[in-house]
Scaffold this motif. Structure first.
Motif, PDB file in Angstrom:
ATOM      1  N   LEU A 159       0.821  -1.210   0.000  1.00 58.39           N
ATOM      2  CA  LEU A 159       0.000   0.000   0.000  1.00 58.39           C
ATOM      3  C   LEU A 159       0.858   1.265   0.000  1.00 58.39           C
ATOM      4  N   ALA A 160       1.948   1.231   0.749  1.00 62.02           N
ATOM      5  CA  ALA A 160       2.841   2.396   0.775  1.00 62.02           C
ATOM      6  C   ALA A 160       3.399   2.652  -0.620  1.00 62.02           C
ATOM      7  N   ALA A 161       3.716   1.557  -1.328  1.00 65.05           N
ATOM      8  CA  ALA A 161       4.263   1.702  -2.681  1.00 65.05           C
ATOM      9  C   ALA A 161       3.247   2.357  -3.618  1.00 65.05           C
ATOM     10  N   LYS A 162       1.976   2.225  -3.277  1.00 65.58           N
ATOM     11  CA  LYS A 162       0.940   2.830  -4.112  1.00 65.58           C
ATOM     12  C   LYS A 162       0.603   4.241  -3.646  1.00 65.58           C
ATOM     13  N   GLY A 163       1.268   4.716  -2.599  1.00 56.66           N
ATOM     14  CA  GLY A 163       1.072   6.103  -2.177  1.00 56.66           C
ATOM     15  C   GLY A 163       0.175   6.291  -0.963  1.00 56.66           C
ATOM     16  N   TYR A 164      -0.337   5.207  -0.391  1.00 54.98           N
ATOM     17  CA  TYR A 164      -1.181   5.352   0.803  1.00 54.98           C
ATOM     18  C   TYR A 164      -0.341   5.770   2.008  1.00 54.98           C
ATOM     19  N   GLU A 165      -0.973   6.521   2.911  1.00 54.73           N
ATOM     20  CA  GLU A 165      -0.303   6.876   4.163  1.00 54.73           C
ATOM     21  C   GLU A 165      -0.577   5.765   5.167  1.00 54.73           C
ATOM     22  N   VAL A 166       0.379   4.856   5.277  1.00 57.29           N
ATOM     23  CA  VAL A 166       0.159   3.655   6.083  1.00 57.29           C
ATOM     24  C   VAL A 166       0.733   3.835   7.485  1.00 57.29           C
ATOM     25  N   THR A 167      -0.069   3.512   8.487  1.00 59.38           N
ATOM     26  CA  THR A 167       0.412   3.512   9.870  1.00 59.38           C
ATOM     27  C   THR A 167       0.282   2.104  10.412  1.00 59.38           C
ATOM     28  N   MET A 168       1.369   1.617  10.992  1.00 58.03           N
ATOM     29  CA  MET A 168       1.381   0.247  11.530  1.00 58.03           C
ATOM     30  C   MET A 168       1.358   0.296  13.055  1.00 58.03           C
ATOM     31  N   PHE A 169       0.502  -0.511  13.655  1.00 60.27           N
ATOM     32  CA  PHE A 169       0.414  -0.589  15.115  1.00 60.27           C
ATOM     33  C   PHE A 169       0.847  -1.962  15.582  1.00 60.27           C
ATOM     34  N   GLU A 170       1.886  -2.020  16.397  1.00 62.06           N
ATOM     35  CA  GLU A 170       2.394  -3.315  16.884  1.00 62.06           C
ATOM     36  C   GLU A 170       2.371  -3.356  18.405  1.00 62.06           C
ATOM     37  N   ALA A 171       1.885  -4.467  18.936  1.00 63.08           N
ATOM     38  CA  ALA A 171       1.758  -4.627  20.388  1.00 63.08           C
ATOM     39  C   ALA A 171       3.111  -4.730  21.097  1.00 63.08           C
ATOM     40  N   LEU A 172       4.053  -5.411  20.466  1.00 61.79           N
ATOM     41  CA  LEU A 172       5.349  -5.630  21.114  1.00 61.79           C
ATOM     42  C   LEU A 172       6.318  -4.480  20.843  1.00 61.79           C
ATOM     43  N   HIS A 173       7.517  -4.596  21.397  1.00 56.57           N
ATOM     44  CA  HIS A 173       8.499  -3.523  21.210  1.00 56.57           C
ATOM     45  C   HIS A 173       9.394  -3.739  19.994  1.00 56.57           C
ATOM     46  N   GLU A 174       9.187  -4.837  19.280  1.00 59.04           N
ATOM     47  CA  GLU A 174       9.939  -5.089  18.046  1.00 59.04           C
ATOM     48  C   GLU A 174       8.962  -5.430  16.939  1.00 59.04           C
ATOM     49  N   LEU A 175       9.371  -5.152  15.709  1.00 53.64           N
ATOM     50  CA  LEU A 175       8.530  -5.503  14.561  1.00 53.64           C
ATOM     51  C   LEU A 175       8.913  -6.887  14.043  1.00 53.64           C
ATOM     52  N   GLY A 176       7.940  -7.584  13.469  1.00 53.84           N
ATOM     53  CA  GLY A 176       8.252  -8.855  12.812  1.00 53.84           C
ATOM     54  C   GLY A 176       7.363 -10.019  13.232  1.00 53.84           C
ATOM     55  N   GLY A 177       6.631  -9.864  14.323  1.00 52.99           N
ATOM     56  CA  GLY A 177       5.751 -10.959  14.751  1.00 52.99           C
ATOM     57  C   GLY A 177       6.562 -12.198  15.075  1.00 52.99           C
ATOM     58  N   VAL A 178       6.077 -13.341  14.622  1.00 54.21           N
ATOM     59  CA  VAL A 178       6.745 -14.610  14.903  1.00 54.21           C
ATOM     60  C   VAL A 178       8.195 -14.610  14.412  1.00 54.21           C
ATOM     61  N   LEU A 179       8.475 -13.822  13.381  1.00 54.83           N
ATOM     62  CA  LEU A 179       9.842 -13.792  12.851  1.00 54.83           C
ATOM     63  C   LEU A 179      10.834 -13.320  13.900  1.00 54.83           C
ATOM     64  N   VAL A 180      10.378 -12.494  14.857  1.00 59.24           N
ATOM     65  CA  VAL A 180      11.305 -12.050  15.915  1.00 59.24           C
ATOM     66  C   VAL A 180      11.078 -12.735  17.255  1.00 59.24           C
ATOM     67  N   TYR A 181       9.824 -13.080  17.572  1.00 58.90           N
ATOM     68  CA  TYR A 181       9.650 -13.682  18.899  1.00 58.90           C
ATOM     69  C   TYR A 181       9.615 -15.199  18.855  1.00 58.90           C
ATOM     70  N   GLY A 182       9.326 -15.786  17.693  1.00 56.35           N
ATOM     71  CA  GLY A 182       9.172 -17.232  17.633  1.00 56.35           C
ATOM     72  C   GLY A 182      10.354 -17.953  17.008  1.00 56.35           C
ATOM     73  N   ILE A 183      10.641 -17.651  15.750  1.00 55.26           N
ATOM     74  CA  ILE A 183      11.676 -18.398  15.033  1.00 55.26           C
ATOM     75  C   ILE A 183      13.060 -17.984  15.555  1.00 55.26           C
ATOM     76  N   PRO A 184      13.862 -18.950  15.991  1.00 57.75           N
ATOM     77  CA  PRO A 184      15.124 -18.620  16.654  1.00 57.75           C
ATOM     78  C   PRO A 184      16.190 -18.023  15.738  1.00 57.75           C
ATOM     79  N   GLU A 185      17.087 -17.327  16.381  1.00 60.80           N
ATOM     80  CA  GLU A 185      18.253 -16.705  15.754  1.00 60.80           C
ATOM     81  C   GLU A 185      19.046 -17.687  14.877  1.00 60.80           C
ATOM     82  N   PHE A 186      19.190 -18.933  15.333  1.00 55.63           N
ATOM     83  CA  PHE A 186      20.054 -19.865  14.592  1.00 55.63           C
ATOM     84  C   PHE A 186      19.413 -20.330  13.288  1.00 55.63           C
ATOM     85  N   ARG A 187      18.141 -19.957  13.106  1.00 59.12           N
ATOM     86  CA  ARG A 187      17.455 -20.327  11.872  1.00 59.12           C
ATOM     87  C   ARG A 187      17.164 -19.077  11.047  1.00 59.12           C
ATOM     88  N   LEU A 188      16.993 -17.964  11.725  1.00 54.33           N
ATOM     89  CA  LEU A 188      16.633 -16.727  11.043  1.00 54.33           C
ATOM     90  C   LEU A 188      17.218 -15.561  11.846  1.00 54.33           C
TER      91      LEU A 188
END
Ligand SMILES: Cc1cc2nc3c(=O)[nH]c(=O)nc-3n(C[C@H](O)[C@H](O)[C@H](O)COP(=O)(O)OP(=O)(O)OC[C@H]3O[C@@H](n4cnc5c(N)ncnc54)[C@H](O)[C@@H]3O)c2cc1C
Ligand SMILES: Cc1cc2nc3c(=O)[nH]c(=O)nc-3n(C[C@H](O)[C@H](O)[C@H](O)COP(=O)(O)OP(=O)(O)OC[C@H]3O[C@@H](n4cnc5c(N)ncnc54)[C@H](O)[C@@H]3O)c2cc1C
Ligand code: SF4
Ligand code: SF4
Ligand code: FES
Ligand SMILES: [Mg+2]
Lengths: 465, 276
Positions: A159-188
């Motif tokens: 959407l941002a690429a199409k020019g929309y003013e996008v605002t993202m709201f995240e509950a945690l203090h890092e972005l990425g969802g499972v990519l940061v809190y679930g999948i471990p460092e040694f894999r990703l």
């Protein structure tokens, strides 16, 4: 003339003994030469069976062709025209059930290493080119995106690429969802996730971390605040427990808690980081998916001497990626298959053992899967000091509970129109695990992309009216 | 970043901070809490919203310095900023338009109790308060409570303020004297809340308690905060933190709170170096 080797070019991996003592990435990736060599195994099939196996239809033969010619920049552009997070997908997609499963080379020998090549192109590009993204001119239309997992990141980026003013709201203090809190460092590796996400945000996405939709702000507030469309990509973050005796003893973790402590909070660097984790010495991980493999391999790295995967079906049914099962075995994880926990025993409030029962595979059910049935009288107990429960997650009910008129199904998944991803509320969309239940990164991305297209189509129509 | 607008020492171990947090201030209600993180390597800890100002977009927290993270927090000054501050979390307290309520605050537990008592007072409910602590200087927020309660009684272990003894001794006296309450709201150490319930339950005086298990996300994602209430597992961060005291398995809560004791002590002693 194509390279007719039956095997993928080998990818270097850290030795299992060395790696099970640290959190470094296990698979080391290809060199340019290795990648170009593997690329020549692709037959450039006209009917592109591999592409139809990919949920987002990555233009596989085209990017591989450019790579084989050594033109990484073109390969990257082709690849990212369909997939905005290639360094991530190359590492975590269940390729053996998707693109690579359909590869003609798999009829005799191993398929082309599509995932590995994807990873290579993304890594190489990030290291050597790092082209800045051009921001689109804004169209002044505000869109809100809830969550920052692969579904939301993809939707926001499109959407941002199409020019929309996008605002993202995240509950945690890092972005990425499972990519940061679930999948471990040694894999990703998390640095890589950060970079990959930053590229998408550079398209012009505004971010509010530490904001929980349904608590800090409601969907209704967002509408009032002038957001014309809202995309919900809040994932399936609610852990399931087994409801057996002893489950609240100290030493019983949900996989979410165990992995969050280690990945998001970096407990493996305690006390340099301040969040503790008690992995224990003998660990049982209940479940057979990626989450279970990740928890088991993490426990090993935290120093456990004995780590068991306890799974009620047989090896064939293990839902985890093949590579993860393989890596887990190499690292000495023990597999107790056809085994199911019955109760957990404690001593002074702490786990001391787990009683299990042996299972047998019964008749196939409607889905064709043979369901496990208990083998009466086969109970036995295993001494344990930690039990990690990894038997699945469902969507968190927070948003549903605070949004009047938002339909969910029996399992708490948000119901959407499959074509547009629109929910029961007009201009409110959803996608990813919150719709499907726990699934995959690439499916979540596909859903985010589909929703972005539908949002664009509808808002274009609405502004013209 | 979340600016520390002001900071005040309440006693040797308890401090108060006012934090600029527009998203929290916008919707918070008494009984809810926040989770904060001081630095990049820091842990997430929950603290109750002691007060809030929607206009100024600020939220107040009152914390007792007990370990690593609260020490780090204590080291921060007005004008500096906290890295993360998320909320409001948990359910708002279910404050009923009763005639008369008794609040019992043990030590720093008085802090989370304050916004509830203030709200009850605003609703026109008559409130009595019992404040307890180790000694006089651990009895906090006396003046603030006096403004919103009819009577404030005290109990200290050493007798330096009010009676020498426990808050439950005052509770017993009040009940023996014939005072009647529609509800008791007790917040403090688990052992105190358990002792209160042991008195009120046989008498059938409805008692609300606030549980403080170890938390990380505060959104229902980890299940680390699970508590047994009425024989069922609940997640305190989303189903609580307030629960019906009659139903709570306090012994389990107490055991679960100690799970990281050794590591917490370790974190506090060490000067941390980045591992290789
Ligand atoms: C341990 C583990 C290993 C996995 N391994 C693989 C793998 O190897 N390959 C693969 O393809 N898939 C894997 N998966 C699955 C995959 O990660 C998920 O399917 C995918 O991340 C789903 O993406 P999503 O965007 O829907 O949600 P998520 O990634 O779950 O992101 C949701 C985000 O929304 C936020 N959020 C939730 N509620 C709110 C709210 N109310 N307000 C604001 N923000 C909110 C959450 O904090 C989170 O950041 C794994 C999952 C786990 C847990
Ligand atoms: C909902 C809720 C509201 C709270 N409100 C307040 C408040 O208003 N004022 C106040 O002073 N304290 C409050 N607490 C307790 C506060 O969170 C702990 O004192 C704090 O986390 C201690 O951190 P530390 O690193 O300084 O000490 P540590 O030495 O690490 O821990 C000391 C003790 O605090 C508890 N604790 C440790 N980590 C956590 C954690 N992540 N979550 C919860 N408890 C933990 C444990 O019982 C531990 O033994 C609240 C707790 C909860 C769950
Ligand atoms: S995105 Fe995943 S499925 Fe698609 S081509 Fe890449 S690795 Fe294969
Ligand atoms: S099916 Fe295999 S060989 Fe054919 S184009 Fe796709 S990747 Fe190349
Ligand atoms: S703190 Fe994680 S679920 Fe409550
Ligand atoms: Mg601590």
């Amino acid at each position: 003339m194509a390279n007719m080797s039956l095997h993928k070019v080998k990818m270097k991996e850290v030795d299992p003994v060395v790696r099970s003592g640290n959190f470094e990435e296990v698979a080391m990736g290809y060199t340019l030469e290795e990648a170009m060599e593997e690329a020549t195994r692709c037959l450039q099939c006209k009917h592109k069976p591999c592409v139809s196996g990919c949920p987002v239809n990555v233009r596989i033969p085209e990017f591989i062709e450019a790579l084989a010619a050594g033109d990484i920049e073109t390969a990257y552009q082709v690849l990212t025209s369909e997939n905005k997070l290639p360094a991530i997908c190359g590492r975590v997609c269940p390729q053996e059930k998707q693109c690579e499963e359909r590869c003609v080379r798999a009829i005799k020998g191993e398929p082309v290493g599509v995932g590995r090549l994807e990873r290579f192109v993304a890594d190489y590009y990030m290291e050597h080119f790092n082209g800045k993204q051009e921001k689109a001119t804004t169209n002044g239309i505000k869109v809100a995106v809830v969550g920052s997992g692969p579904a939301s990141i993809t939707c926001a980026g499109e959407l941002a690429a199409k020019g929309y003013e996008v605002t993202m709201f995240e509950a945690l203090h890092e972005l990425g969802g499972v990519l940061v809190y679930g999948i471990p460092e040694f894999r990703l590796p998390k640095d890589l996730v950060k970079k990959e996400i930053q590229k998408v945000l550079d398209l012009g996405v505004q971010v509010h971390k530490n904001v929980i939709v349904g608590k800090s702000i409601t969907v209704e507030d967002l509408v009032e605040d002038g957001f014309k469309s809202i995309f919900i990509g809040s994932g399936a973050g609610l852990p399931r427990f087994m409801n057996i005796e002893g489950e609240n003893l100290n030493g019983v973790y949900s996989a979410n808690e165990f992995l969050t402590r280690v990945n998001l909070m970096k407990a493996y660097q305690f006390p340099y980081t301040n969040t503790p984790v008690n992995a224990g010495d003998k660990v049982a991980v209940v479940g057979g998916g990626n989450v279970a493999m990740d928890a088991a391999r993490t426990a090993k790295r935290l120093g456990a001497s004995e780590v068991h995967i306890v799974y009620r079906r047989s090896e064939e049914e293990l839902p985890a990626r093949l590579e993860e099962v393989h890596h887990a075995k190499e690292e000495g994880i023990l597999f107790d298959l056809l085994t199911n926990p019955v109760s957990i025993q404690g001593e002074n409030g702490h786990v001391a053992g787990m009683t299990c029962i042996r299972m047998k595979l019964g008749e196939p059910d409607e889905s064709g899967r043979r369901s496990p049935v208990e083998d009466p009288g086969s109970e036995f107990s295993m001494p344990m000091d930690t039990v990690v429960i990894a038997i699945g997650q469902t969507p968190n009910p927070l948003i549903k509970n605070t949004t009047v008129g938002l339909s969910v199904n029996r399992k708490g998944c948000i119901v959407v129109d499959e074509e547009s991803m629109e929910t029961s509320l007009e201009n409110v969309y959803a996608g990813g695990d919150v719709v499907t239940g726990a699934a995959t990164v690439i499916l979540a991305m596909g859903a985010g992309k589909k929703a972005a297209e539908a949002i664009h189509a509808k808002l274009t129509q609405q502004t013209q009216e | 970043m979340y600016e520390i607008v002001s900071k005040k020492k309440i006693n040797e171990q308890v401090e108060m901070m006012e934090i600029k947090a527009p998203f929290v201030a916008r919707r918070c209600e008494p009984g809810q809490f926040v989770i904060l993180r001081v630095t990049e390597t820091g842990e997430r800890i929950p603290l109750t919203i002691a007060d809030y100002d929607r206009e100024k977009e600020t939220v107040s927290i009152i914390y007792q310095v007990v370990g690593k993270t609260t020490q780090m927090l204590s080291g921060m000054e007005a004008g500096e900023s906290l890295l993360d501050f998320v909320g409001p979390l948990g359910k708002a307290s279910d404050l009923k338009p009763h005639k008369r309520v008794l609040g019992i605050g043990g030590g720093v537990g008085a802090a989370p109790l304050y916004p509830q008592i203030k709200k009850l007072h605003e609703m026109g409910v008559a409130v009595d308060m019992i404040l307890g602590g180790r000694s006089a200087e651990y009895v906090i927020l006396e003046d603030m409570f006096k403004e919103v309660s009819d009577n404030v009684y005290f109990a200290t272990n050493d007798g330096s303020k009010g009676i020498q003894g426990f808050v439950t001794d005052v509770l017993k006296t009040l009940l023996v004297e014939g005072n009647t309450y529609d509800e008791v709201i007790a917040i403090g150490p688990l052992i105190m809340m358990k002792a209160v319930v042991e008195i009120t339950k046989p008498l059938g005086i409805k008692t609300a308690v606030s549980l403080n298990p170890i938390m990380i996300d505060g959104t229902g994602m980890c299940g680390g905060c699970r508590v047994t209430v009425g024989g069922e597992t609940k997640f305190a961060c989303v189903d609580g933190p307030d629960f019906d005291g009659f139903q709570v398995d306090f012994d389990e809560c107490m055991l679960r709170q100690t799970f990281y004791k050794e590591k917490e002590a370790h974190a506090c002693r060490l000067d941390q170096q980045k591992p290789e």
